[in-house]
Write an enzyme that holds these catalytic residues in place. Structure first.
Site: not given
Length: 287
Positions: A54, A158
């Protein structure tokens, strides 16, 4: 002494045959410490391949040749540009798995809970809203339970700014999991021409939702009036016990007495009895 984590990076970059970037045990431990400090996320051992995969994108985009170099640069970054890179770092390491009407039993229970509270304005907080399927499911459930004119407002938050941007667009594949033909007809607009195969959530549902970026580790949350219902599902599994306790205490503080907290199927907060009591299957009532 530093040992190269050869297995994980090679696994993450198996097609290249060799690891693209230098990545050793100290780098992994440094990432673990930084994401814990920044977002409260506890990365367990064995996540080396995930971290390598990632964060490699950020190394390419910032022209760094090793994780050590990138992490040093990140820690020294200041100002607006620094905050932006910290946000990119967090975005890379957060997990976003969602769908419409996921864990469907919760939405049957929610419909009953909403009907029991009918006749007054209601506020719902959807924490970890990801790409938007969950808050739109909440809006659909509210309309189905209370009618199109119900006074229901949803705050959807979020930590990942990129998934929030997707949520705000309100556009999804027409074959998105969880939406049956009736709900597609009632709650969505079908794309045509270049947008064939896509759907857009109807504007009246989008208007019910206020999307916000929020880090649960922030000292203060500016969320407005207390909530009647909170969805915080599959969030606490990424926190250690001490962080769970701090976050639960803060969630408790932004809820009305008797309000409801919906959590993930693998989450259990019976140790926080002075804050919440179990009301149903993974549903808690604020004490």
């Amino acid at each position: 002494m530093s040992a190269v984590l050869s297995v994980s990076p090679v696994e993450a970059d198996r097609h290249a045959g060799t690891a693209e970037f230098s990545f050793d045990v100290r780098d992994f431990e440094r990432v673990r410490a930084l994401i814990y400090q920044r977002a409260g996320i506890s990365l367990h051992e064995g996540k080396q391949a995930m971290v390598y995969s990632r964060l490699s994108r950020r190394l390419r985009e910032t022209s760094h040749r090793s994780f050590g170099s990138y992490l040093q640069w990140l820690e020294n970054s200041v100002g607006a540009a620094g905050e932006q890179e910290w946000q990119e770092f967090v975005n890379c390491l957060t997990t976003n798995l969602t769908s419409f009407f996921r864990e469907e039993h919760h939405f049957h229970a929610l419909a009953d809970d909403l009907k029991a509270r009918a006749g007054r304005p209601l506020r719902i907080w959807c924490n970890a809203a990801s790409t938007g399927e969950e808050p739109y499911t909440l809006a659909m459930t509210a309309v189905e339970a209370l009618g199109a004119k119900a006074e229901v407002k949803i705050v959807a938050s979020d930590i990942d700014t990129k998934v929030l941007a997707t949520a705000q667009r309100a556009v999804y594949p027409a074959d998105s999991r969880g939406l049956d033909a009736e709900r597609l007809r009632r709650h969505c607009l079908r794309g045509t021409g270049a947008n064939a195969g896509r759907i857009r959530i109807r504007p009246e549902l989008v208007k019910m939702i206020d999307f916000r970026s929020l880090n649960l580790m922030d000292a203060n949350w500016s969320l407005g009036e207390p909530f009647d219902i909170v969805f915080c599902r599959n969030v606490m599994i990424y926190f250690d016990a001490a962080t769970q306790r701090r976050v639960l205490t803060k969630i408790h503080a932004v809820m009305k007495p008797g309000s409801l907290l919906y959590v993930g199927h693998s989450e259990n907060f019976t140790d926080a009895r002075q804050l919440f009591r179990l009301r149903g299957k993974t549903i808690y009532e604020r004490v």
